[in-house]
Design a protein around this motif. Structure first.
Motif, PDB file in Angstrom:
ATOM      1  N   ASN A   1       0.828  -1.202   0.000  1.00 19.86           N
ATOM      2  CA  ASN A   1       0.000   0.000   0.000  1.00 19.86           C
ATOM      3  C   ASN A   1       0.863   1.254   0.000  1.00 19.86           C
TER       4      ASN A   1
ATOM      5  N   THR B   1       4.096   1.492  -1.164  1.00 21.15           N
ATOM      6  CA  THR B   1       4.837   1.628  -2.416  1.00 21.15           C
ATOM      7  C   THR B   1       3.909   1.728  -3.613  1.00 21.15           C
ATOM      8  N   GLY B   2       2.716   1.141  -3.491  1.00 21.87           N
ATOM      9  CA  GLY B   2       1.759   1.171  -4.588  1.00 21.87           C
ATOM     10  C   GLY B   2       2.036   0.092  -5.613  1.00 21.87           C
ATOM     11  N   THR B   3       1.034  -0.188  -6.422  1.00 24.30           N
ATOM     12  CA  THR B   3       1.173  -1.128  -7.526  1.00 24.30           C
ATOM     13  C   THR B   3       0.518  -0.501  -8.730  1.00 24.30           C
ATOM     14  N   ASN B   4       0.605  -1.180  -9.826  1.00 27.21           N
ATOM     15  CA  ASN B   4      -0.011  -0.694 -11.050  1.00 27.21           C
ATOM     16  C   ASN B   4      -0.925  -1.795 -11.563  1.00 27.21           C
TER      17      ASN B   4
ATOM     18  N   ASP C   1      -4.348   0.698  -7.326  1.00 27.09           N
ATOM     19  CA  ASP C   1      -3.333   0.460  -6.310  1.00 27.09           C
ATOM     20  C   ASP C   1      -3.710  -0.699  -5.400  1.00 27.09           C
ATOM     21  N   LYS C   2      -4.987  -0.973  -5.223  1.00 29.59           N
ATOM     22  CA  LYS C   2      -5.413  -2.159  -4.471  1.00 29.59           C
ATOM     23  C   LYS C   2      -6.895  -2.398  -4.681  1.00 29.59           C
TER      24      LYS C   2
ATOM     25  N   GLY D   1      -9.611   3.268  -9.923  1.00 29.66           N
ATOM     26  CA  GLY D   1      -8.683   3.180 -11.035  1.00 29.66           C
ATOM     27  C   GLY D   1      -9.150   4.043 -12.191  1.00 29.66           C
TER      28      GLY D   1
ATOM     29  N   LYS E   1     -10.408   9.565 -12.009  1.00 21.53           N
ATOM     30  CA  LYS E   1     -10.320   8.263 -11.362  1.00 21.53           C
ATOM     31  C   LYS E   1     -11.742   7.816 -11.035  1.00 21.53           C
TER      32      LYS E   1
ATOM     33  N   GLU F   1      -0.772  -7.238 -12.096  1.00 21.73           N
ATOM     34  CA  GLU F   1       0.055  -6.040 -12.066  1.00 21.73           C
ATOM     35  C   GLU F   1       0.553  -5.747 -13.471  1.00 21.73           C
TER      36      GLU F   1
END
Length: 112
Positions: free
Chosen positions: A31, A33-36, A55-56, A76, A94, A110
């Motif tokens: 959470n 660092t975040g994701t894509n 991000d989640k 998203g 968003k 991801e």
């Protein structure tokens, strides 16, 4: 030498945690660092919706009973033309989305 000692202390701390605590720490790091993430919704074997830049995805819980509900939600950007690339106009807003655990065919991954 200080780095090695710090690494050993951190390793012992993490090893001493329960599995649930380790999972919570892992989720907190993700959470932070975040994701894509990309969510693809399928119908008839074809992608009909694609949401990117997630991000989640969270599980919904009941207000009164705090029990998990059979749907997930998140935020998203809608890939309107389904090309896998967010265009300028698609990045402007968003969106909030929900999908059912039972009735929705989906894939979450991801983005490379």
């Amino acid at each position: 030498m200080k780095r090695v000692l710090l690494a050993v202390i951190v390793a012992f701390f993490i090893a001493g945690c329960t599995q649930e605590t380790q999972n919570k720490l892992g989720r907190a790091i993700v959470n932070w660092t975040g994701t894509n993430g990309v969510l693809e919704i399928y119908s008839g074997g074809k992608v009909i919706k694609r949401i990117m830049g997630i991000d989640k995805i969270s599980t919904a819980y009941g207000t009164d009973d705090n029990r998990p509900r059979p749907y997930r939600y998140g935020y998203g950007y809608m890939d309107m033309n389904l090309d896998g690339v967010l265009q300028k106009e698609e990045k402007r807003k968003k969106i909030y989305f929900e999908f059912s655990d039972y009735a929705t065919q989906y894939l979450f991954y991801e983005h490379p």
